[in-house]
Design a protein around this motif. Structure first.
Motif, PDB file in Angstrom:
ATOM      1  N   LEU A 101      10.862  17.499  63.225  1.00  0.00           N
ATOM      2  CA  LEU A 101      11.269  16.599  62.148  1.00  0.00           C
ATOM      3  C   LEU A 101      12.237  15.518  62.608  1.00  0.00           C
ATOM      4  CD1 LEU A 101      11.882  19.270  59.352  1.00  0.00           C
ATOM      5  CD2 LEU A 101       9.812  17.960  59.800  1.00  0.00           C
ATOM      6  N   ASP A 102      12.598  15.589  63.895  1.00  0.00           N
ATOM      7  CA  ASP A 102      13.503  14.594  64.458  1.00  0.00           C
ATOM      8  C   ASP A 102      14.829  14.561  63.681  1.00  0.00           C
ATOM      9  OD1 ASP A 102      14.254  12.704  66.268  1.00  0.00           O
ATOM     10  OD2 ASP A 102      13.504  11.019  65.099  1.00  0.00           O
ATOM     11  N   LEU A 103      15.362  15.752  63.417  1.00  0.00           N
ATOM     12  CA  LEU A 103      16.643  15.843  62.701  1.00  0.00           C
ATOM     13  C   LEU A 103      17.771  16.010  63.709  1.00  0.00           C
ATOM     14  CD1 LEU A 103      15.597  18.326  59.859  1.00  0.00           C
ATOM     15  CD2 LEU A 103      15.991  15.885  59.617  1.00  0.00           C
ATOM     16  N   ASP A 126      29.801  11.593  48.269  1.00  0.00           N
ATOM     17  CA  ASP A 126      29.067  10.681  49.157  1.00  0.00           C
ATOM     18  C   ASP A 126      27.658  10.378  48.649  1.00  0.00           C
ATOM     19  OD1 ASP A 126      30.943  10.123  50.989  1.00  0.00           O
ATOM     20  OD2 ASP A 126      30.168  11.391  52.591  1.00  0.00           O
ATOM     21  N   ALA A 127      27.019  11.393  48.097  1.00  0.00           N
ATOM     22  CA  ALA A 127      25.601  11.231  47.747  1.00  0.00           C
ATOM     23  C   ALA A 127      25.385  10.842  46.290  1.00  0.00           C
ATOM     24  CB  ALA A 127      24.847  12.526  48.047  1.00  0.00           C
ATOM     25  N   TRP A 128      26.191  11.402  45.406  1.00  0.00           N
ATOM     26  CA  TRP A 128      25.912  11.243  43.976  1.00  0.00           C
ATOM     27  C   TRP A 128      27.011  10.487  43.229  1.00  0.00           C
ATOM     28  CZ3 TRP A 128      24.783  17.151  43.621  1.00  0.00           C
ATOM     29  CH2 TRP A 128      23.530  17.413  44.187  1.00  0.00           C
ATOM     30  N   ARG A 151      10.754   6.883  58.254  1.00  0.00           N
ATOM     31  CA  ARG A 151      10.770   7.834  57.129  1.00  0.00           C
ATOM     32  C   ARG A 151      10.908   7.080  55.814  1.00  0.00           C
ATOM     33  NH1 ARG A 151      14.217  11.752  59.998  1.00  0.00           N
ATOM     34  NH2 ARG A 151      13.081  13.705  60.089  1.00  0.00           N
ATOM     35  N   TRP A 163      30.494  16.200  49.530  1.00  0.00           N
ATOM     36  CA  TRP A 163      29.122  15.733  49.726  1.00  0.00           C
ATOM     37  C   TRP A 163      28.622  15.031  48.456  1.00  0.00           C
ATOM     38  CZ3 TRP A 163      24.516  19.410  51.376  1.00  0.00           C
ATOM     39  CH2 TRP A 163      23.417  18.617  51.745  1.00  0.00           C
ATOM     40  N   ARG A 176      32.156   1.710  50.587  1.00  0.00           N
ATOM     41  CA  ARG A 176      33.420   1.809  49.839  1.00  0.00           C
ATOM     42  C   ARG A 176      34.216   0.542  50.118  1.00  0.00           C
ATOM     43  NH1 ARG A 176      33.422   7.110  48.159  1.00  0.00           N
ATOM     44  NH2 ARG A 176      32.259   8.525  49.539  1.00  0.00           N
ATOM     45  N   ASP A 213       9.991  18.717  55.849  1.00  0.00           N
ATOM     46  CA  ASP A 213      10.964  17.660  56.103  1.00  0.00           C
ATOM     47  C   ASP A 213      12.038  17.689  55.001  1.00  0.00           C
ATOM     48  OD1 ASP A 213      12.231  15.594  57.271  1.00  0.00           O
ATOM     49  OD2 ASP A 213      10.715  14.074  56.856  1.00  0.00           O
ATOM     50  N   VAL A 250      21.305   6.716  50.655  1.00  0.00           N
ATOM     51  CA  VAL A 250      21.854   7.963  50.150  1.00  0.00           C
ATOM     52  C   VAL A 250      22.723   8.618  51.227  1.00  0.00           C
ATOM     53  CG1 VAL A 250      19.877   9.418  50.814  1.00  0.00           C
ATOM     54  CG2 VAL A 250      21.301  10.078  48.906  1.00  0.00           C
ATOM     55  N   ASN A 251      23.865   9.157  50.824  1.00  0.00           N
ATOM     56  CA  ASN A 251      24.885   9.751  51.702  1.00  0.00           C
ATOM     57  C   ASN A 251      25.704   8.710  52.460  1.00  0.00           C
ATOM     58  OD1 ASN A 251      24.528  12.544  51.282  1.00  0.00           O
ATOM     59  ND2 ASN A 251      22.684  12.492  52.534  1.00  0.00           N
ATOM     60  N   PHE A 253      21.173   4.441  44.565  1.00  0.00           N
ATOM     61  CA  PHE A 253      20.998   5.565  43.648  1.00  0.00           C
ATOM     62  C   PHE A 253      19.546   5.916  43.365  1.00  0.00           C
ATOM     63  CE2 PHE A 253      22.249   8.139  39.950  1.00  0.00           C
ATOM     64  CZ  PHE A 253      23.189   8.886  40.615  1.00  0.00           C
ATOM     65  N   PRO A 275      15.880  12.699  51.734  1.00  0.00           N
ATOM     66  CA  PRO A 275      16.986  11.906  52.290  1.00  0.00           C
ATOM     67  C   PRO A 275      18.372  12.427  51.929  1.00  0.00           C
ATOM     68  CG  PRO A 275      15.275  10.455  51.473  1.00  0.00           C
ATOM     69  CD  PRO A 275      14.868  11.842  51.086  1.00  0.00           C
ATOM     70  N   ALA A 276      18.551  12.892  50.681  1.00  0.00           N
ATOM     71  CA  ALA A 276      19.884  13.349  50.270  1.00  0.00           C
ATOM     72  C   ALA A 276      20.371  14.535  51.101  1.00  0.00           C
ATOM     73  CB  ALA A 276      19.871  13.725  48.797  1.00  0.00           C
ATOM     74  N   LEU A 277      19.423  15.316  51.633  1.00  0.00           N
ATOM     75  CA  LEU A 277      19.823  16.504  52.399  1.00  0.00           C
ATOM     76  C   LEU A 277      20.051  16.194  53.878  1.00  0.00           C
ATOM     77  CD1 LEU A 277      17.479  19.204  50.848  1.00  0.00           C
ATOM     78  CD2 LEU A 277      19.900  18.850  50.405  1.00  0.00           C
ATOM     79  N   ARG A 278      19.685  15.001  54.301  1.00  0.00           N
ATOM     80  CA  ARG A 278      19.888  14.652  55.712  1.00  0.00           C
ATOM     81  C   ARG A 278      21.323  14.188  55.912  1.00  0.00           C
ATOM     82  NH1 ARG A 278      15.382  10.835  55.693  1.00  0.00           N
ATOM     83  NH2 ARG A 278      13.662  12.114  54.983  1.00  0.00           N
ATOM     84  N   SER A 279      22.217  15.154  55.877  1.00  0.00           N
ATOM     85  CA  SER A 279      23.645  14.842  56.005  1.00  0.00           C
ATOM     86  C   SER A 279      24.313  15.976  56.773  1.00  0.00           C
ATOM     87  CB  SER A 279      24.260  14.732  54.609  1.00  0.00           C
ATOM     88  OG  SER A 279      25.661  14.825  54.690  1.00  0.00           O
ATOM     89  N   TYR A 291      26.563   2.899  45.642  1.00  0.00           N
ATOM     90  CA  TYR A 291      25.611   3.937  46.058  1.00  0.00           C
ATOM     91  C   TYR A 291      24.183   3.464  45.851  1.00  0.00           C
ATOM     92  CZ  TYR A 291      29.620   7.043  45.667  1.00  0.00           C
ATOM     93  OH  TYR A 291      30.845   7.627  45.822  1.00  0.00           O
ATOM     94  N   PRO A 306      27.377   5.509  51.184  1.00  0.00           N
ATOM     95  CA  PRO A 306      27.755   4.438  50.251  1.00  0.00           C
ATOM     96  C   PRO A 306      28.651   3.410  50.957  1.00  0.00           C
ATOM     97  CG  PRO A 306      29.106   6.374  49.875  1.00  0.00           C
ATOM     98  CD  PRO A 306      28.150   6.737  50.975  1.00  0.00           C
TER      99      PRO A 306
END
Lengths: 270, 436
Positions: free
Chosen positions: A60-62, A202-204, B201, A199, B230, A122, B225-226, B239, A125-129, B237, B228
């Motif tokens: 997955l190239d993570l 950063d994401a939400w 991707r 997290w 600032r 895969d 995403v992740n 969103f 995107p939100a989980l690629r952190s 973000y 943002p």
């Protein structure tokens, strides 16, 4: 490579059957070999875990941190079982009884994992952190520690039922192991909640959303805070704390599985 | 006043409040929060109105939850204050040595020696007061509980301020457009893509520039995403993303052309009379085999696998609804309208959080971890050996007393004379302070 997982599962099951057969017939040698098989299964388990981690990085190239294999029900329960197995092996020299308490927990989690989808998917995107590593990694360690505390609680109550003296060395040891597991779990679980809120920021866009997963994590955390207060300040021990440890893992399981399946929220994908 | 303080700081009061928070949390997880009022009326026909009347759909911002939070804050503050007060002597370098409550099992000289050797080996600090020998360890652990309560209070206060003072708004922008924020700052969207050009991707990426009224600018920055942006107490973000219709209008007589991105009903015309009304874009379509009629499709998910434009052709004589798929065109008068593939455009969440509360929240979280570590793993222990008797002052859960007693009586029966809880509580006049 899933064959390795299946072989590990079979090895755990055989080790459990042999261990309890040995215990039933009071045959120490069988128990010893069963434990060796358990250790071998754990080594295979670690190998599979590492392979899966590497495979996710490769296929997955993570990055190293985002490829940690604790995403989704299969990987999470497999990781959960692995941490319990490692705790059991590390604690066994001082506490031989822990094998009989921990081994069934490992088998149950592995069987549960086997019923889940094993394919590597895969990450959205939100989980690629890198937070995935900290948040989910500490979460799986915390949950496993709480599970160890609960199996110690079950062991304690079962021995109590067999009229074992509450002040005996083994009973004190079981009680203390349960407490230590909860303390260890609380440290990690606090990091899980804190890192999760960072997290989310950063994401939400916010630290806290009052999402069902967050709320049940808070409930679980408060429950263990109450446990620790009662233990440290009111000197609760023995039967009462054993029951609390068992109830606690019920909350943990609901936070992990129940919330995802029964309540709608931001963590529905996990 | 003292009675009130004692009640507020009591564990019983704190635990009751925690149980109330648990009850709110359970209810808050069962009743989805912050949906539109109509949603509750539709989904809970029998008690939707009660939910709205009691404010249970926005439970965590209601007065009753705020009251509980304030009381919890007061409880934590009182607990932290009382714990720090108890540490005053320790901060002044004084150790409180108990005068009574010693174990009744008298140690023979060899056991005293074994105990001293054991404690020295475990790196206890030794202190000789003349009457007694005091061993102590992990004094810093006394701060653990105080720090935990203080940090939790900080988290409650700063977290409440962050949640209460921050706000956010979702801004929809098409590439090239600029939005103005409440303080006069602007956000310009340079571009938006749904695919990472490096990894290939699928991922939403916007490139924006933020400028303040006083001329400061963030420069063109990528948000995803992740990640943002600032800037100036704001956070931007990436969103979500939406779809817009894209129609290119060409004047066949002059050759002039322009492309329009359309998100709502719009009239495209050169003279204000002849042209097309863009009505909408359907997500998909199918054709009835028998009649050849086109049937538009709408899906629950925000996907457009087979987009279908729906327009109204307008001339002096014709008013006619038409469907068009991307790649086709229509002539209306001297205008040619080309229907392009849909374009994506971003929903950007602009969040404002006043400084320095997020940083203080993080500092409080770090302090909490330190406090928990001190509480759990650096348990303070004092062992006093006096006239052949000894007393161990440590949390029972630490198990240190058990360890020491087991070491002293290895291979022997342990005398059942461990001091009970009453003996452990040393009256104030039976304590003596020793400088350390």
């Amino acid at each position: 490579m899933h064959t390795l997982f299946n072989l590990t599962l079979v090895a755990y099951i055989i080790a459990a059957i042999a261990y309890f057969t040995g215990a039933g017939f009071k045959h120490e040698k069988i128990q010893k070999y069963a434990f060796l098989m358990f250790v071998a299964a754990t080594i295979a388990h670690i190998a599979y875990f590492i392979w899966r981690w590497w495979a996710k990085m490769d296929v997955l190239d993570l990055t190293f941190l985002t490829a940690i294999p604790i995403r989704g029900a299969f990987e999470y329960s497999m990781g959960f079982a692995l941490v319990i197995a490692i705790i059991v092996i590390l604690a066994r020299p001082k506490m031989p009884w822990i094998v009989s308490a921990g081994l069934p927990a490992v088998v149950v989690m592995m069987v549960f994992a086997a019923t889940r989808n094993m394919e590597i998917h895969d990450l959205m995107p939100a989980l690629r952190s890198p937070w995935l590593f900290v948040h989910a990694g500490t979460g799986v360690v915390a949950y496993a520690a709480f599970a160890v505390a609960a199996v110690c609680g079950i062991k304690y109550l079962s021995k109590l039922k067999k009229s074992e003296d509450e002040e005996s060395k083994t009973m004190l040891q079981i009680d203390r192991m349960s407490y230590r597991a909860i303390v260890f779990g609380m440290l990690f679980f606090t990091v899980t909640i804190i890192s999760g809120s960072m997290w989310a920021s950063d994401a939400w866009s916010r630290f806290w959303f009052w999402d069902p997963k967050e709320l049940w994590s808070l409930i679980t955390w408060i429950f263990y805070v109450i446990y620790l207060h009662q233990r440290l300040r009111k000197n609760w021990r023995g039967k009462r704390t054993a029951i609390m440890a068992i109830v606690g893992v019920g909350l943990v399981l609901f936070t992990w599985l129940g919330v995802n399946n029964l309540l709608y929220g931001l963590h529905s994908y996990s | 006043m003292k009675k009130v303080f004692m009640f507020v700081r009591s564990m019983k009061f704190g635990l009751i409040l925690l149980l109330v928070v648990i009850a709110f949390s359970v209810a808050g997880s069962l009743i989805p929060q912050t949906f539109e009022d109509t949603w509750y009326l539709e989904n809970y026909p029998s008690f939707g109105e009660a939910i709205l009347a009691l404010g249970l759909h926005r439970m965590f911002s209601q007065w009753y939850f705020i009251v509980v939070s304030v009381l919890l804050g007061a409880s934590l503050a009182a607990a932290a204050i009382s714990r720090f007060m108890a540490l005053r002597k320790l901060l002044q370098g004084v150790l409180v040595v108990p005068e009574s409550g010693y174990r009744t099992d008298e140690l023979v000289a060899s056991k005293v020696s074994r105990l001293c050797t054991y404690l020295q080996k475990k790196r206890y600090r030794e202190l000789n007061t003349g009457e007694a020998t005091v061993y102590h360890k992990n004094r810093i652990g006394y701060f653990g509980s105080a720090l935990v309560h203080l940090s939790l209070l900080m988290i409650l206060v700063f977290g409440g301020l962050v949640l209460g003072l921050s706000y956010y708004d979702d801004v929809l922008l098409l590439p090239g457009e600029t939005a103005e924020l409440s303080d006069g700052s602007t956000m310009h969207l340079h571009s938006f893509t749904r695919r990472d050009p490096i990894t290939d991707r699928i991922e939403s990426i916007s490139v924006i520039t933020v400028s303040t009224p006083d001329g400061r600018t963030s420069g063109a920055r990528e948000i995803r995403v992740n990640h943002p942006l600032r800037f100036n107490s704001y956070a931007f973000y990436q969103f979500h993303h939406l779809y817009a219709g894209s129609i290119t209008a060409t004047d066949v007589t002059t050759g002039g052309r322009d492309t329009f991105y359309l998100t709502e009903r719009s009239f495209l015309s050169a003279d204000g009379r002849t042209g097309i009304w863009f009505e909408t874009v359907f997500q998909g379509w199918t054709m009835e085999e028998e009649t050849g009629r086109i049937i538009p499709l709408i899906y629950d998910a925000p996907i457009f696998p087979d987009p279908l434009y729906y327009v109204l052709i307008m001339t002096e004589h014709i008013h006619e609804h038409r469907f068009a798929v991307p790649g086709t065109h229509i002539y209306v008068g001297s205008l040619r309208f080309d229907f392009n593939e849909l374009i994506n455009y971003p929903g950007i969440r602009v969040s404002f959080t006043p400084h320095p509360f997020p940083a203080l929240l993080l500092a409080a979280s770090a302090l909490l971890m330190v406090g928990l570590f001190l509480s759990f793993y650096l348990t303070p222990v004092i062992v006093v050996i006096k006239d052949g008797h000894y007393k161990i002052t440590a949390s029972k859960s630490s198990g240190i007393e058990l360890e020491i007693v087991a070491m002293l009586y290895e291979g022997e029966d342990i005398p059942k004379d461990t001091p009970d809880d009453e003996q452990v509580k040393i009256p104030e006049n039976q304590e003596r302070e020793v400088d350390i």
